[in-house]
Design a protein around this motif. Structure first.
Motif, mmCIF file in Angstrom:
data_model
loop_
_atom_site.group_PDB
_atom_site.id
_atom_site.type_symbol
_atom_site.label_atom_id
_atom_site.label_comp_id
_atom_site.label_asym_id
_atom_site.label_seq_id
_atom_site.Cartn_x
_atom_site.Cartn_y
_atom_site.Cartn_z
ATOM 1 N N CYS A 23 0.821 -1.211 0.000
ATOM 2 C CA CYS A 23 0.000 0.000 0.000
ATOM 3 C C CYS A 23 0.857 1.265 0.000
ATOM 4 O O CYS A 23 0.453 2.283 -0.565
ATOM 5 C CB CYS A 23 -0.977 -0.005 1.168
ATOM 6 N N LEU A 26 1.853 1.798 -3.649
ATOM 7 C CA LEU A 26 0.677 2.241 -4.403
ATOM 8 C C LEU A 26 0.336 3.688 -4.081
ATOM 9 O O LEU A 26 -0.003 4.471 -4.971
ATOM 10 C CB LEU A 26 -0.519 1.331 -4.113
ATOM 11 N N ALA A 27 0.444 4.045 -2.807
ATOM 12 C CA ALA A 27 0.163 5.427 -2.393
ATOM 13 C C ALA A 27 1.147 6.397 -3.047
ATOM 14 O O ALA A 27 0.754 7.481 -3.492
ATOM 15 C CB ALA A 27 0.210 5.556 -0.875
ATOM 16 N N CYS A 30 0.149 6.903 -6.604
ATOM 17 C CA CYS A 30 -1.048 7.746 -6.672
ATOM 18 C C CYS A 30 -0.713 9.217 -6.431
ATOM 19 O O CYS A 30 -1.245 10.098 -7.117
ATOM 20 C CB CYS A 30 -2.095 7.268 -5.672
ATOM 21 N N ARG A 31 0.186 9.488 -5.476
ATOM 22 C CA ARG A 31 0.599 10.876 -5.231
ATOM 23 C C ARG A 31 1.312 11.450 -6.445
ATOM 24 O O ARG A 31 1.067 12.596 -6.844
ATOM 25 C CB ARG A 31 1.498 10.958 -3.999
ATOM 26 N N ARG A 33 0.985 10.516 -9.550
ATOM 27 C CA ARG A 33 -0.011 10.707 -10.609
ATOM 28 C C ARG A 33 -0.808 11.985 -10.369
ATOM 29 O O ARG A 33 -1.023 12.780 -11.275
ATOM 30 C CB ARG A 33 -0.956 9.508 -10.654
ATOM 31 N N ARG A 34 -1.240 12.184 -9.131
ATOM 32 C CA ARG A 34 -2.027 13.381 -8.802
ATOM 33 C C ARG A 34 -1.214 14.649 -9.070
ATOM 34 O O ARG A 34 -1.740 15.619 -9.626
ATOM 35 C CB ARG A 34 -2.468 13.321 -7.334
ATOM 36 N N THR A 59 -7.139 -3.420 -6.841
ATOM 37 C CA THR A 59 -7.326 -2.108 -6.226
ATOM 38 C C THR A 59 -7.984 -1.114 -7.188
ATOM 39 O O THR A 59 -8.166 0.052 -6.838
ATOM 40 C CB THR A 59 -5.978 -1.534 -5.752
ATOM 41 N N LEU A 61 -6.701 0.276 -9.586
ATOM 42 C CA LEU A 61 -5.752 1.289 -10.053
ATOM 43 C C LEU A 61 -5.357 1.074 -11.511
ATOM 44 O O LEU A 61 -4.834 1.982 -12.144
ATOM 45 C CB LEU A 61 -4.518 1.322 -9.154
ATOM 46 N N ALA A 64 -7.005 3.736 -13.262
ATOM 47 C CA ALA A 64 -6.513 5.095 -13.032
ATOM 48 C C ALA A 64 -5.227 5.376 -13.801
ATOM 49 O O ALA A 64 -4.981 6.510 -14.209
ATOM 50 C CB ALA A 64 -6.269 5.316 -11.538
ATOM 51 N N PHE A 65 -4.405 4.345 -13.987
ATOM 52 C CA PHE A 65 -3.118 4.502 -14.665
ATOM 53 C C PHE A 65 -3.183 3.909 -16.063
ATOM 54 O O PHE A 65 -3.898 2.936 -16.301
ATOM 55 C CB PHE A 65 -2.013 3.762 -13.904
#
Length: 93
Positions: A23, A26-27, A30-31, A33-34, A59, A61, A64-65
């Motif tokens: 996790c 993955l976090a 995600c950060r 990407r944001r 997940t 994701l 998202a990606f």
């Protein structure tokens, strides 16, 4: 690898040597990407390990990606000409 098009970061994260991601990893993705999206850019993942792909699917994701199984040809050609475009942190130990 990071390229900029008129101030927009175009990031490609090569995860082909990764066999496990938790996790925290993955976090971090995600950060990143944001942050890229907030600057009008993008972040793509290169993944070929079925275990990592499974985690991304479980997940959600993978939606998202943009996930690819190999580097784009232009990225690979660009990277061949550079020894290391950015400093790489060495692990202590």
């Amino acid at each position: 690898m990071c390229r900029r098009r008129a101030g927009r970061p175009q990031l490609v994260v090569d995860l082909r040597s990764v066999t496990f991601i938790d996790c925290g990893g993955l976090a971090a993705l995600c950060r990143a990407r944001r942050r890229a999206l907030s600057r009008g850019g993008s972040l793509r993942l290169v993944v070929d390990d079925p275990r990592v792909l499974r985690i991304l699917r479980l997940t959600h994701l993978s939606r998202a990606f943009e996930v690819r199984d190999s580097l784009p040809a232009t990225s690979a050609m660009t990277m061949k000409g550079l020894s290391q475009p950015f400093p790489v942190a060495q692990s202590a130990g």
